[in-house]
Design an enzyme around this catalytic site. Structure first.
Site, short mmCIF file in Angstrom:
data_model
loop_
_atom_site.label_atom_id
_atom_site.label_comp_id
_atom_site.label_asym_id
_atom_site.label_seq_id
_atom_site.Cartn_x
_atom_site.Cartn_y
_atom_site.Cartn_z
N ASP A 170 -6.53 10.38 9.85
CA ASP A 170 -5.83 9.13 9.55
C ASP A 170 -4.44 9.13 10.16
O ASP A 170 -4.09 10.01 10.96
CB ASP A 170 -5.78 8.90 8.03
CG ASP A 170 -6.02 7.45 7.67
OD1 ASP A 170 -5.17 6.62 8.00
OD2 ASP A 170 -7.06 7.16 7.04
N HIS A 246 -0.94 5.13 4.91
CA HIS A 246 -2.38 4.86 4.92
C HIS A 246 -3.18 6.13 4.66
O HIS A 246 -4.12 6.15 3.86
CB HIS A 246 -2.76 4.25 6.26
CG HIS A 246 -4.15 3.70 6.35
ND1 HIS A 246 -5.23 4.47 6.71
CD2 HIS A 246 -4.63 2.46 6.13
CE1 HIS A 246 -6.32 3.72 6.72
NE2 HIS A 246 -5.99 2.49 6.36
N SER A 590 -10.81 0.28 5.15
CA SER A 590 -10.19 1.61 5.08
C SER A 590 -10.23 2.19 3.68
O SER A 590 -10.22 3.41 3.50
CB SER A 590 -8.73 1.53 5.54
OG SER A 590 -8.63 1.27 6.91
#
Length: 669
Positions: A170, A246, A590
């Site tokens: 990621d 994220h 996601s």
């Protein structure tokens, strides 16, 4: 070489590589800002024109030439490209390269690429795909603790993932010191982080870039941070540490203490997506880095069961699982005890939901239809908005159609004249239009990966002494049916995210008009692989797929995405944020993919010999349709909503066998 015919060696190079080979060094340095497979020297990067300072068409004299004299030495020595090479015999690998059978990932100069293409054993050389940052919808940081994602049934068997590794690939950094990742002794459950963007430190075995942060490094940072009253991340920094990161959020969902696999070890790879222009020009941020990340995690697992999550993707290639990366991952997933979940993407929105909603710009990336007969045409409307005056980014469209057909293509710029037709086997390379846009068209037959025909179209800003953006407006793309036996075609616009370039200007993505857009087959190309698990986003309150969730099927008609799970307003760890507000909600595929990856981790804890194919089969067999639906696959929700408990029961039965003859005793003669 004439305008019409290319050498056999050049035809072994992907069209994008041919464009690069015919561009001067400063142009390629500017392109490196937006093409992740390109890397140039720092000196050359500093000399290249700034895309952020692009002017609108018509603002400079039309008397200037498109490019200066080609500086061959600069172009050869100062530009490197990450490529995938398909060959009939093994190729000689350099220190940066790796191979899987007859497929290699290589880092080469432009001259090396052209020389290699002259080898008769080479099938095709393709550039790696640019990786783009995920675009979830982020909420505000909060104190509201997420509901634990515990799968209570079968808990004795899965042990909340004990013995399993959850791999997370990621961006934006991993807040390994967040309370959601600390065990009862205060030790982080992260066992390793490979920071690919780090400039110094211990490299991972077999790789020549980045830095590995080990569990020992983290433990020492925690101890010393308490002594000097700083954050552990001050002592063990990462190249990206974004508030609300994220990567942290994704890891929290899959394997945080509040996550699905709350007793698993966590291993992560931080993909480098540089924010600064100069750093992007001097760094790689492409799909070979993603491949390296997968290989690193599988090597780290060393035979232990591992479930990997990837919430990144691209729209490049044929969306049929035939890309070099898709095929490489399929080979890696042939061994038992491995799984890879990939987010389907957030390119599902086809219309605005509010006056200021621009989400549709990221959603209208696919078009498709059928030319009914020879002699008929089909027009597509390609909207280029830039900052509504000009577009300083490169716009790319790929059209794929059946091998038994022959299509020609014509392009009409806004308020311009038709250019074409360009027939099968013809190309138009770096053709300067009156408004300075550089147009390249390649009409190719029988791609080596899948045998399909394809057409690549590039709209590139002029990059001379000054950058002149692509003219905003509606570009018309006309397909001419020369030979039609099937007639079907698909077109994708490579994702081009909005980027603030200052002074109120942006790079805006190009997209299909509402008339041309087809609200299907928008699933990320990477999520089309045969053995990967492709995951879509469920909006539970609406009992439907979220409006942004990408849809299937693949170009070759396979059912992707495979499964759907809740991914709307998902609360998880707020990485690098205020400790008083440790949680944050996010929405997107996601957030769904790590949930499914966590469930698969529990499945592997129950039965570590499961193969990726078996895992896919279990997910499909146990999924439940939404109310009013059937068990048939649907393009936005796959085979239905994931049922974790059923998945675990099925996983436990895969290797069980029961002799049925006792039921027939006394009945047989």
């Amino acid at each position: 070489m004439t305008d019409r015919y290319e050498s056999l060696a050049r035809r072994r190079m992907h069209p994008k590589l041919r464009v690069l080979a015919n561009s001067d060094a400063r142009v390629n340095a500017a392109k490196a800002e937006i093409q992740g497979c390109l890397k140039v020297t720092s000196t050359l990067a500093a000399q290249a024109p700034s895309l952020g300072a692009a002017v609108a068409p018509g603002q400079i004299s039309k008397g200037k030439t498109a490019v200066k004299d080609l500086n061959t030495a600069d172009r050869r020595e100062n530009v490197e490209v990450n490529v995938f090479v398909r060959s009939t015999e093994p190729v000689r690998l350099g220190p940066h390269d790796r191979a899987q059978g007859r497929l290699a990932a290589m880092r080469l100069g432009l001259e090396e690429i052209e020389n290699l293409a002259g080898d008769a054993n080479i099938v095709i050389i393709e550039p790696a795909e640019t990786l783009k940052p995920p675009r979830p919808l982020k909420g505000s940081a909060t104190t509201s603790t997420p509901t634990a994602r515990v799968v209570a049934n079968e808990r004795k068997k899965h042990g909340d993932g004990v013995g399993v590794i959850i791999g997370v690939i990621d961006v934006e950094g991993f807040d390994w010191a967040h309370p959601d990742f600390l065990d009862q002794a205060g030790k982080s459950r992260f066992v390793s982080i490979w920071d690919q963007g780090a400039k110094d430190g211990t490299r991972p075995a077999g790789f020549d870039y980045g830095r590995v942060i080990t569990s020992a490094d983290m433990a020492q940072a925690v101890t010393e941070a308490k002594q000097v009253h700083v954050s552990p991340h001050d002592l063990e920094p990462q190249s990206q540490m974004v508030v609300g990161s994220h990567g942290t959020h994704v890891a929290s969902i899959a394997a945080g203490n509040s996550g699905v696999c709350s007793k698993a070890d966590i291993a992560a790879v931080l993909i480098s997506l540089p924010a600064e222009d100069l750093e992007r020009r001097t760094s790689f941020y492409d799909s070979t880095r993603l491949l390296d990340a997968v290989i690193y995690l599988l090597d780290l697992a060393a035979g232990r069961p591992i479930s990997i999550n990837i919430s990144l993707g691209t729209n490049g290639h044929a969306h049929d699982g035939s890309s070099a990366l898709d095929r490489w991952l399929d080979v890696l997933l042939a061994e038992p005890g491995r799984s890879i979940c990939i987010a389907a993407g957030n390119a599902g929105q086809e219309r605005p939901e509010a006056p200021d909603d621009l989400g549709y710009m990221l959603g209208r990336i696919h078009a498709g239809s059928r030319i009914a007969a020879q002699g008929l045409d089909h027009e597509l409307e390609w909207e280029v908005v830039g900052d509504r005056i000009k577009d300083a980014s490169e716009n790319e469209m790929e059209l794929w159609y059946e091998p038994q057909d022959r299509f020609a293509i014509s392009i009409r710029p806004p308020d311009g004249q038709w250019i074409g037709p360009i027939a099968p086997g013809e190309f138009l390379e770096n053709f300067q239009l009156a408004d300075r846009t550089m147009l390249s068209i390649y009409n190719e037959l029988h791609h080596p990966a899948n045998g399909a025909n394809y057409i690549a179209v590039y709209l590139t800003p002029f990059m001379g002494d000054v950058v002149v953006g692509v003219k905003a407006g509606t570009w018309l793309v006309k397909l001419h049916g020369l030979v039609v036996r099937d007639g079907r075609f698909h077109a994708w616009i490579e994702r081009d995210d909005p980027v603030d370039i200052g002074d109120g200007a942006h790079f805006w993505p190009s997209f299909f008009s509402a008339r041309s857009n087809v609200d299907a087959s928008s699933v990320s190309a990477l999520a089309c692989g045969q053995r990967i698990v492709s995951v879509a986003n469920l909006h539970e309150a609406r009992r439907s797929a979220h409006i942004t969730s990408s849809q299937g099927p693949t170009r070759d008609g396979r059912p992707k995405p495979d499964i759907v799970a809740p991914g709307t307003d998902i609360v998880a760890a707020n990485g690098f944020g205020d400790p008083a507000e440790p949680w944050i909600p996010m929405t997107g595929t996601s957030m769904v993919s790590p949930y499914v990856a966590g469930v698969i981790g529990l499945m592997l804890a129950v039965e570590k010999t499961l193969t990726a194919a078996q895992i896919l089969g279990i997910l499909k067999a146990t999924a439940q349709p939404l109310p009013g639906g059937t068990f048939e696959w649907v393009n936005d929700c796959g085979f239905g909503v994931i049922m974790p408990e059923a998945c675990l029961r099925e996983a436990g039965h895969v290797t069980a066998r029961l002799d049925a003859k006792d039921r027939f005793k006394g009945r047989l003669s």
